[in-house]
Enzyme design. Structure first.
Site: not given
Ligand code: CP
Length: 308
Positions: A106, A55-56
């Site tokens: 990240r 998602r991010t």
């Molecule tokens: N909610 C979230 O951070 O999802 P991801 O780890 O898929 O980015």
């Protein structure tokens, strides 16, 4: 409103700044429905992801493309960037700032976004730093609550699951302190209870919270159930501990039966088994709508930091 630059932690946002972000986010919903904009034409965003993400990373990248910008990326950066040869995070940032106008990071270590911001000449957006924080997720979570429930003051939120390792729950707790008469319920297995730093911050800011064991008792009392995954990756080789805590709190049709008709269930996702898939078709299951809001929020944030 003051310009936005680095986005490192949820505490940095005032209520006024959030009002501005959410106003622009609503405009971004219209921009997407009109197939985008060229406002960030010729701007470049770098996504440096040292931990997995769906998602991010993809919503940040979609956001940049929706605004006419370009993206350079390294996913699995721990293995496939020069970190694998021993390059420090600080050196990597000093290099990538020469290639991009904004860096979305990240990383697996708490505090890494702050370290990056300390040396960066371009904005750093924290996309999750280990068990630390995930401020852009918290912004999309609060935006979702406002959109779904219609208010933030007076809101009752149950944070459920892995609250010790859950950076999204931590950031959301910080952000909700900006609103009046909020009450938080922490429902977590003993081994992964909410940490004292958050509880101290809530107490200092006059936000009511309770720790509860019985999820079914709390379900009828709240406007939002914020379920989270037990984070297997934070347990290392403590597999027995992980097995002990997983599965303790599951949102299933029986739990939904005692939830108010006007309440919603949220989850930052990914989920494993902590929300039964039978719940997905319930209109109060807001987690997929919540994830989609990430694009609009991140479009607003990118426009704000790149126009600061
Ligand atoms: N909610 C979230 O951070 O999802 P991801 O780890 O898929 O980015």
């Amino acid at each position: 409103m003051d310009g936005l630059y680095h986005i490192i932690e949820a505490q940095q946002f005032s209520r006024e700044v959030m009002k501005g972000i959410f106003g622009l986010t609503r405009e971004m919903e219209q921009v997407v429905s009109r197939y985008g904009s060229n406002i960030l034409n010729r701007r470049i965003m770098a996504t440096l992801f040292y931990e997995p993400s769906t998602r991010t990373r993809l919503s940040f990248e979609a956001s940049m493309y929706r605004l006419g910008g370009q993206v350079i990326t390294t996913e699995s950066a721990r293995e496939f960037s020069s970190a694998a040869k021993g390059e420090t995070l600080e050196d990597t940032i000093r290099i990538v700032e020469g290639y991009a106008d904004v860096i979305v990071l990240r990383h697996y270590e708490s505090g890494s976004a702050r370290r990056a911001a300390d040396v960066a000449a371009v904005p750093i957006l924290n996309a999750g730093d280990g068990p630390g924080q995930h401020p852009t997720q918290a912004l999309l979570d609060v935006y979702t609550i406002q959109k779904e429930i219609g208010r933030l003051d007076g809101i009752r939120v149950a944070l459920v699951g892995d609250l010790a390792n859950g950076r999204t729950a931590r950031s959301l707790a910080y952000l909700l302190t900006k609103y009046e008469d909020v009450k938080l319920y922490f429902i977590a297995p003993d081994m992964v209870r909410m940490k004292d730093d958050i509880k101290a911050y809530l107490a200092e800011h006059g936000v009511a919270f309770v720790e509860e064991e019985d999820l079914m008792k709390i379900m009828p009392e709240v406007d939002v159930v914020y379920q989270t995954r037990i984070q297997r990756e934070r347990f290392g080789d403590r597999i027995a501990d992980y097995e002990k805590v997983r599965g303790k709190y599951i949102i299933d049709p029986a739990a939904m039966a005692v939830l108010s008709d006007k309440a919603i269930v949220m989850h930052p996702l990914p989920r494993v088994d902590e929300i039964d898939q039978a719940v997905d078709k319930d209109p109060r299951a807001a987690y997929f709508r919540q994830a989609h809001n990430g694009v609009y929020i991140r479009m607003a944030l990118l426009q704000m930091v790149l126009e600061a």
